[in-house]
Motif scaffolding. Structure first.
Motif, PDB file in Angstrom:
ATOM      1  N   ARG A   1      -1.466  -5.250   0.190  1.00 35.20           N
ATOM      2  CA  ARG A   1      -2.755  -4.896  -0.407  1.00 35.20           C
ATOM      3  C   ARG A   1      -3.085  -5.803  -1.582  1.00 35.20           C
ATOM      4  NH1 ARG A   1      -5.529  -0.146   0.808  1.00 35.20           N
ATOM      5  NH2 ARG A   1      -7.136  -1.283  -0.314  1.00 35.20           N
ATOM      6  N   SER A   2      -4.086  -5.426  -2.341  1.00 36.76           N
ATOM      7  CA  SER A   2      -4.645  -6.309  -3.368  1.00 36.76           C
ATOM      8  C   SER A   2      -3.909  -6.229  -4.705  1.00 36.76           C
ATOM      9  CB  SER A   2      -6.125  -5.998  -3.564  1.00 36.76           C
ATOM     10  OG  SER A   2      -6.303  -4.646  -3.920  1.00 36.76           O
TER      11      SER A   2
ATOM     12  N   ARG B   1       0.486   2.023  -5.971  1.00 41.05           N
ATOM     13  CA  ARG B   1       0.863   0.858  -5.173  1.00 41.05           C
ATOM     14  C   ARG B   1       2.292   0.520  -5.536  1.00 41.05           C
ATOM     15  NH1 ARG B   1      -4.311  -2.327  -4.427  1.00 41.05           N
ATOM     16  NH2 ARG B   1      -5.338  -0.885  -3.020  1.00 41.05           N
TER      17      ARG B   1
ATOM     18  N   ARG C   1      -3.278  -8.642  11.174  1.00 42.56           N
ATOM     19  CA  ARG C   1      -3.791  -7.271  11.089  1.00 42.56           C
ATOM     20  C   ARG C   1      -3.231  -6.492  12.270  1.00 42.56           C
ATOM     21  NH1 ARG C   1      -7.408  -6.031   6.981  1.00 42.56           N
ATOM     22  NH2 ARG C   1      -7.969  -7.928   5.862  1.00 42.56           N
TER      23      ARG C   1
ATOM     24  N   ALA D   1      -1.436   4.634   4.775  1.00 44.13           N
ATOM     25  CA  ALA D   1      -0.697   3.373   4.935  1.00 44.13           C
ATOM     26  C   ALA D   1       0.738   3.602   5.407  1.00 44.13           C
ATOM     27  CB  ALA D   1      -0.668   2.614   3.624  1.00 44.13           C
TER      28      ALA D   1
ATOM     29  N   ASP E   1       0.842  -1.188   0.000  1.00 45.91           N
ATOM     30  CA  ASP E   1       0.000   0.000   0.000  1.00 45.91           C
ATOM     31  C   ASP E   1       0.883   1.247   0.000  1.00 45.91           C
ATOM     32  OD1 ASP E   1      -2.139   1.730   0.361  1.00 45.91           O
ATOM     33  OD2 ASP E   1      -2.970   0.617   2.057  1.00 45.91           O
TER      34      ASP E   1
ATOM     35  N   HIS F   1      -0.273 -11.090  -1.761  1.00 41.50           N
ATOM     36  CA  HIS F   1      -1.239 -10.001  -1.851  1.00 41.50           C
ATOM     37  C   HIS F   1      -2.447 -10.323  -0.972  1.00 41.50           C
ATOM     38  CE1 HIS F   1      -3.747 -12.510  -4.560  1.00 41.50           C
ATOM     39  NE2 HIS F   1      -2.570 -13.021  -4.856  1.00 41.50           N
TER      40      HIS F   1
ATOM     41  N   GLN G   1       5.385   2.548   5.564  1.00 41.96           N
ATOM     42  CA  GLN G   1       5.398   1.140   5.201  1.00 41.96           C
ATOM     43  C   GLN G   1       6.518   0.439   5.972  1.00 41.96           C
ATOM     44  OE1 GLN G   1       5.652   3.594   2.770  1.00 41.96           O
ATOM     45  NE2 GLN G   1       4.146   3.207   1.194  1.00 41.96           N
TER      46      GLN G   1
ATOM     47  N   PRO H   1      -8.230  -0.483   5.633  1.00 43.94           N
ATOM     48  CA  PRO H   1      -7.629  -1.717   5.129  1.00 43.94           C
ATOM     49  C   PRO H   1      -6.108  -1.655   5.020  1.00 43.94           C
ATOM     50  CG  PRO H   1      -8.357  -0.419   3.273  1.00 43.94           C
ATOM     51  CD  PRO H   1      -8.686   0.370   4.515  1.00 43.94           C
ATOM     52  N   HIS H   2      -5.510  -0.682   5.671  1.00 38.77           N
ATOM     53  CA  HIS H   2      -4.063  -0.452   5.569  1.00 38.77           C
ATOM     54  C   HIS H   2      -3.299  -1.153   6.695  1.00 38.77           C
ATOM     55  CE1 HIS H   2      -5.573   2.691   2.940  1.00 38.77           C
ATOM     56  NE2 HIS H   2      -6.255   3.163   3.957  1.00 38.77           N
TER      57      HIS H   2
ATOM     58  N   GLN I   1      -0.805   4.458  -0.136  1.00 40.11           N
ATOM     59  CA  GLN I   1      -1.692   5.560   0.203  1.00 40.11           C
ATOM     60  C   GLN I   1      -1.160   6.250   1.463  1.00 40.11           C
ATOM     61  OE1 GLN I   1      -5.734   4.332   0.750  1.00 40.11           O
ATOM     62  NE2 GLN I   1      -6.538   6.406   0.510  1.00 40.11           N
TER      63      GLN I   1
END
Length: 176
Positions: free
Chosen positions: A88-89, A70, A139, A47, A42, A107, A50, A146-147, A44
Motif C-alpha cells: 500500500r501507500s 498499516r 494485481r 486486505a 495493508d 510502496h 496478508q 485497492p488491497h 485493513q
C-alpha cells in the motif's frame, strides 16, 4: 583375516558466521549489515490474509487514518518469498522509520506529505513505488482493489538491483 584400516585426514574450512544486524540470525559476514527491504503492507480487514508478513524479520504497526493501521514489514534482502503484500501507500512516519533502518522502501504511491518527503530526500532515500515500477508488482485477481497489489522476492531483487539499492549498510545494531 584382519581387514586393514585406512585412515584419511579431512580438512574442513568454513567461513565464520556473524549475527545479522536486522534480526540476530547467523549469516556470512558480507550479509551481516545488508540493507533490509521495507514494505508498506495493508492491514485493513479486506486486505487479509496478508502474504509474507509472517516471514518478515521486523514488523512495525502504526495507525494511519480512519481507525486502520498499516504495517511496515522489514525483510532480509535475500528473501525468496513468492508473494508479499498487499503493498500500500507511503506515510511520512513510515518513511522516517525506513530511513532509520536505511531500508529500501517499497510502496504504492503515498499521501501528499509522504510523496513530498520522498521527493525532498531524493537519492538519500531508497524508495520505489509501484506507480513508476509496475513491472515489479502485480494485481492479484483473487483480491479486491485497492488491497490487491502484490510482489515477490525475485521481482524486488531485480528492482533493487536496477535502482542500485544493494550497496548500503544497515546502521542499526541490536544486541541479541
Amino acid at each position: 583375516g584382519a581387514t586393514p584400516v585406512v585412515s584419511e585426514e579431512v580438512t574442513v574450512t568454513s567461513t565464520p558466521l556473524v549475527l545479522r544486524h536486522l534480526d540476530g540470525i547467523l549469516v556470512p559476514p558480507e550479509e551481516a549489515s545488508a540493507t533490509p527491504w521495507a514494505f508498506m503492507i495493508d492491514n485493513q480487514v479486506d486486505a487479509r490474509p496478508q502474504a509474507g508478513v509472517a516471514h518478515a524479520r521486523v514488523v512495525i504497526e502504526s495507525p494511519v487514518e480512519g481507525g486502520i493501521t498499516r504495517l511496515m514489514a522489514l525483510f532480509a534482502p535475500t528473501s525468496t518469498l513468492t508473494e508479499i503484500g498487499p503493498v500500500r501507500s507511503a506515510r511520512p512516519y513510515f518513511i522516517d522509520w525506513a530511513q532509520g533502518w536505511n531500508a529500501s522502501y517499497f510502496h504504492v504511491g503515498g499521501s501528499p506529505e509522504a510523496l513530498e518527503q520522498i521527493q525532498v530526500l531524493g537519492n538519500r532515500f531508497k524508495s520505489a513505488s509501484e506507480i513508476a515500477n509496475g513491472w515489479a508488482f502485480w494485481r492479484s485477481s483473487s483480491r479486491v482493489a485497492p488491497h490487491n497489489v502484490m510482489t515477490n522476492g525475485e521481482r524486488i531483487q531485480s528492482l533493487a538491483d536496477r535502482k542500485g539499492f544493494t550497496s548500503s549498510t544497515l546502521p542499526v545494531v541490536w544486541h541479541f
